[in-house]
Design a protein around this motif. Structure first.
Motif, PDB file in Angstrom:
ATOM      1  N   ALA A  43       0.830  -1.205   0.000  1.00 41.28           N
ATOM      2  CA  ALA A  43       0.000   0.000   0.000  1.00 41.28           C
ATOM      3  C   ALA A  43       0.862   1.252   0.000  1.00 41.28           C
ATOM      4  CB  ALA A  43      -0.931  -0.004   1.206  1.00 41.28           C
ATOM      5  N   THR A  44       1.948   1.230   0.742  1.00 42.97           N
ATOM      6  CA  THR A  44       2.845   2.385   0.768  1.00 42.97           C
ATOM      7  C   THR A  44       3.485   2.613  -0.591  1.00 42.97           C
ATOM      8  OG1 THR A  44       3.277   2.016   3.110  1.00 42.97           O
ATOM      9  CG2 THR A  44       4.853   3.392   1.918  1.00 42.97           C
ATOM     10  N   LEU A  45       3.939   1.561  -1.230  1.00 42.19           N
ATOM     11  CA  LEU A  45       4.537   1.713  -2.563  1.00 42.19           C
ATOM     12  C   LEU A  45       3.525   2.231  -3.578  1.00 42.19           C
ATOM     13  CD1 LEU A  45       6.780  -1.473  -2.754  1.00 42.19           C
ATOM     14  CD2 LEU A  45       7.508   0.900  -2.443  1.00 42.19           C
ATOM     15  N   ILE A  46       2.300   1.716  -3.528  1.00 38.35           N
ATOM     16  CA  ILE A  46       1.261   2.185  -4.455  1.00 38.35           C
ATOM     17  C   ILE A  46       0.928   3.643  -4.178  1.00 38.35           C
ATOM     18  CG2 ILE A  46      -1.144   1.892  -5.156  1.00 38.35           C
ATOM     19  CD1 ILE A  46      -0.765  -1.138  -4.499  1.00 38.35           C
ATOM     20  N   GLY A  47       0.806   3.996  -2.898  1.00 36.61           N
ATOM     21  CA  GLY A  47       0.508   5.382  -2.535  1.00 36.61           C
ATOM     22  C   GLY A  47       1.606   6.339  -2.962  1.00 36.61           C
ATOM     23  N   LEU A  48       2.852   5.943  -2.783  1.00 36.54           N
ATOM     24  CA  LEU A  48       3.967   6.784  -3.236  1.00 36.54           C
ATOM     25  C   LEU A  48       3.966   6.929  -4.746  1.00 36.54           C
ATOM     26  CD1 LEU A  48       6.799   5.555  -0.862  1.00 36.54           C
ATOM     27  CD2 LEU A  48       5.806   7.847  -0.938  1.00 36.54           C
ATOM     28  N   PHE A  49       3.713   5.838  -5.458  1.00 33.95           N
ATOM     29  CA  PHE A  49       3.673   5.903  -6.919  1.00 33.95           C
ATOM     30  C   PHE A  49       2.590   6.864  -7.393  1.00 33.95           C
ATOM     31  CE2 PHE A  49       2.095   4.551 -11.038  1.00 33.95           C
ATOM     32  CZ  PHE A  49       3.269   4.522 -11.773  1.00 33.95           C
ATOM     33  N   ILE A  50       1.389   6.719  -6.845  1.00 32.10           N
ATOM     34  CA  ILE A  50       0.283   7.596  -7.254  1.00 32.10           C
ATOM     35  C   ILE A  50       0.599   9.047  -6.948  1.00 32.10           C
ATOM     36  CG2 ILE A  50      -2.101   8.242  -6.691  1.00 32.10           C
ATOM     37  CD1 ILE A  50      -2.713   5.254  -6.464  1.00 32.10           C
ATOM     38  N   SER A  51       1.119   9.297  -5.759  1.00 33.03           N
ATOM     39  CA  SER A  51       1.365  10.674  -5.346  1.00 33.03           C
ATOM     40  C   SER A  51       2.523  11.318  -6.110  1.00 33.03           C
ATOM     41  CB  SER A  51       1.645  10.712  -3.845  1.00 33.03           C
ATOM     42  OG  SER A  51       1.804  12.038  -3.419  1.00 33.03           O
ATOM     43  N   ILE A  52       3.612  10.587  -6.279  1.00 29.76           N
ATOM     44  CA  ILE A  52       4.791  11.166  -6.940  1.00 29.76           C
ATOM     45  C   ILE A  52       4.566  11.333  -8.436  1.00 29.76           C
ATOM     46  CG2 ILE A  52       7.206  10.723  -7.551  1.00 29.76           C
ATOM     47  CD1 ILE A  52       7.503   9.411  -4.775  1.00 29.76           C
ATOM     48  N   PHE A  53       3.980  10.327  -9.083  1.00 31.73           N
ATOM     49  CA  PHE A  53       3.891  10.357 -10.540  1.00 31.73           C
ATOM     50  C   PHE A  53       2.573  10.886 -11.107  1.00 31.73           C
ATOM     51  CE2 PHE A  53       7.107   7.035  -9.753  1.00 31.73           C
ATOM     52  CZ  PHE A  53       8.174   7.661 -10.384  1.00 31.73           C
ATOM     53  N   ILE A  54       1.535  11.000 -10.274  1.00 25.89           N
ATOM     54  CA  ILE A  54       0.254  11.487 -10.784  1.00 25.89           C
ATOM     55  C   ILE A  54      -0.182  12.770 -10.098  1.00 25.89           C
ATOM     56  CG2 ILE A  54      -2.195  10.936 -11.053  1.00 25.89           C
ATOM     57  CD1 ILE A  54      -1.344   7.966 -11.288  1.00 25.89           C
ATOM     58  N   SER A  55      -0.284  12.747  -8.770  1.00 24.95           N
ATOM     59  CA  SER A  55      -0.854  13.891  -8.055  1.00 24.95           C
ATOM     60  C   SER A  55       0.108  15.068  -7.901  1.00 24.95           C
ATOM     61  CB  SER A  55      -1.326  13.459  -6.665  1.00 24.95           C
ATOM     62  OG  SER A  55      -2.369  12.532  -6.774  1.00 24.95           O
ATOM     63  N   HIS A  56       1.370  14.787  -7.608  1.00 25.08           N
ATOM     64  CA  HIS A  56       2.338  15.854  -7.327  1.00 25.08           C
ATOM     65  C   HIS A  56       3.587  15.693  -8.200  1.00 25.08           C
ATOM     66  CE1 HIS A  56      -0.005  17.121  -3.867  1.00 25.08           C
ATOM     67  NE2 HIS A  56      -0.143  15.848  -3.560  1.00 25.08           N
ATOM     68  N   ARG A  57       3.381  15.695  -9.493  1.00 23.46           N
ATOM     69  CA  ARG A  57       4.499  15.510 -10.424  1.00 23.46           C
ATOM     70  C   ARG A  57       5.541  16.611 -10.333  1.00 23.46           C
ATOM     71  NH1 ARG A  57       0.879  14.598 -15.549  1.00 23.46           N
ATOM     72  NH2 ARG A  57      -0.314  15.999 -14.266  1.00 23.46           N
ATOM     73  N   GLU A  58       5.110  17.812 -10.011  1.00 22.84           N
ATOM     74  CA  GLU A  58       6.015  18.955 -10.048  1.00 22.84           C
ATOM     75  C   GLU A  58       6.853  19.112  -8.784  1.00 22.84           C
ATOM     76  OE1 GLU A  58       2.368  19.996  -7.985  1.00 22.84           O
ATOM     77  OE2 GLU A  58       2.661  19.132  -9.976  1.00 22.84           O
ATOM     78  N   ASN A  59       6.536  18.370  -7.713  1.00 18.66           N
ATOM     79  CA  ASN A  59       7.215  18.579  -6.443  1.00 18.66           C
ATOM     80  C   ASN A  59       7.465  17.220  -5.780  1.00 18.66           C
ATOM     81  OD1 ASN A  59       8.114  19.443  -3.960  1.00 18.66           O
ATOM     82  ND2 ASN A  59       6.489  20.944  -3.667  1.00 18.66           N
ATOM     83  N   LEU A  60       8.721  16.781  -5.779  1.00 19.45           N
ATOM     84  CA  LEU A  60       9.062  15.466  -5.251  1.00 19.45           C
ATOM     85  C   LEU A  60       8.803  15.376  -3.750  1.00 19.45           C
ATOM     86  CD1 LEU A  60      10.218  12.644  -5.685  1.00 19.45           C
ATOM     87  CD2 LEU A  60      12.486  13.611  -5.265  1.00 19.45           C
ATOM     88  N   SER A  61       9.180  16.399  -2.991  1.00 17.84           N
ATOM     89  CA  SER A  61       8.978  16.328  -1.544  1.00 17.84           C
ATOM     90  C   SER A  61       7.493  16.271  -1.202  1.00 17.84           C
ATOM     91  CB  SER A  61       9.650  17.509  -0.841  1.00 17.84           C
ATOM     92  OG  SER A  61       9.094  18.731  -1.260  1.00 17.84           O
ATOM     93  N   ALA A  62       6.669  17.011  -1.914  1.00 20.09           N
ATOM     94  CA  ALA A  62       5.219  16.944  -1.692  1.00 20.09           C
ATOM     95  C   ALA A  62       4.680  15.573  -2.078  1.00 20.09           C
ATOM     96  CB  ALA A  62       4.507  18.026  -2.499  1.00 20.09           C
ATOM     97  N   GLY A  63       5.200  14.997  -3.155  1.00 28.00           N
ATOM     98  CA  GLY A  63       4.766  13.677  -3.583  1.00 28.00           C
ATOM     99  C   GLY A  63       5.074  12.605  -2.556  1.00 28.00           C
ATOM    100  N   ILE A  64       6.265  12.652  -1.997  1.00 29.62           N
ATOM    101  CA  ILE A  64       6.644  11.678  -0.972  1.00 29.62           C
ATOM    102  C   ILE A  64       5.797  11.874   0.282  1.00 29.62           C
ATOM    103  CG2 ILE A  64       8.517  10.951   0.561  1.00 29.62           C
ATOM    104  CD1 ILE A  64      10.444  11.627  -1.783  1.00 29.62           C
ATOM    105  N   PHE A  65       5.676  13.108   0.710  1.00 24.32           N
ATOM    106  CA  PHE A  65       4.913  13.438   1.916  1.00 24.32           C
ATOM    107  C   PHE A  65       3.464  12.988   1.795  1.00 24.32           C
ATOM    108  CE2 PHE A  65       2.685  16.565   4.648  1.00 24.32           C
ATOM    109  CZ  PHE A  65       3.361  16.339   5.839  1.00 24.32           C
ATOM    110  N   MET A  66       2.812  13.361   0.712  1.00 22.45           N
ATOM    111  CA  MET A  66       1.397  13.022   0.539  1.00 22.45           C
ATOM    112  C   MET A  66       1.203  11.536   0.220  1.00 22.45           C
ATOM    113  SD  MET A  66      -0.140  15.664   1.420  1.00 22.45           S
ATOM    114  CE  MET A  66      -1.786  15.116   1.068  1.00 22.45           C
TER     115      MET A  66
END
Length: 91
Positions: A43-66
């Motif tokens: 679940a953590t890997l899927i959540g990180l993938f969705i957040s980093i590559f879809i929701s917060h593409r422009e900001n890596l730290s925001a993608g990891i955090f969210m």
């Protein structure tokens, strides 16, 4: 750097990301037969993938955090549903 980064998120990201993570984890658990001890990690890997590559593409730290927040919400919801169903079935 003494300031925290500003993270702009949209409520719609959480409203679609969390159910998607839950569905994918359930699919992995029942069809791929992932052991229960690895489900939170998946679940953590899927959540990180969705957040980093879809929701917060422009900001890596925001993608990891969210991504951690999305996956924690999905894991918590699955655990809550499991406990509720167990309690309902035994009463």
């Amino acid at each position: 750097m003494t300031e925290f980064p500003i993270i702009h998120t949209n409520i719609w990201d959480a409203l679609w990301a969390i159910p998607v993570i839950m569905i994918l984890v359930i699919v992995l658990k029942y069809f791929v037969h992932v052991p229960a001890k690895y489900v939170p990690g998946c679940a953590t890997l899927i959540g990180l993938f969705i957040s980093i590559f879809i929701s917060h593409r422009e900001n890596l730290s925001a993608g990891i955090f969210m991504g951690f927040f999305y996956s924690a919400a999905a894991i918590g919801t699955l655990a809550s549903l499991k406990t509720t169903l167990k309690s309902y079935r035994t009463s």
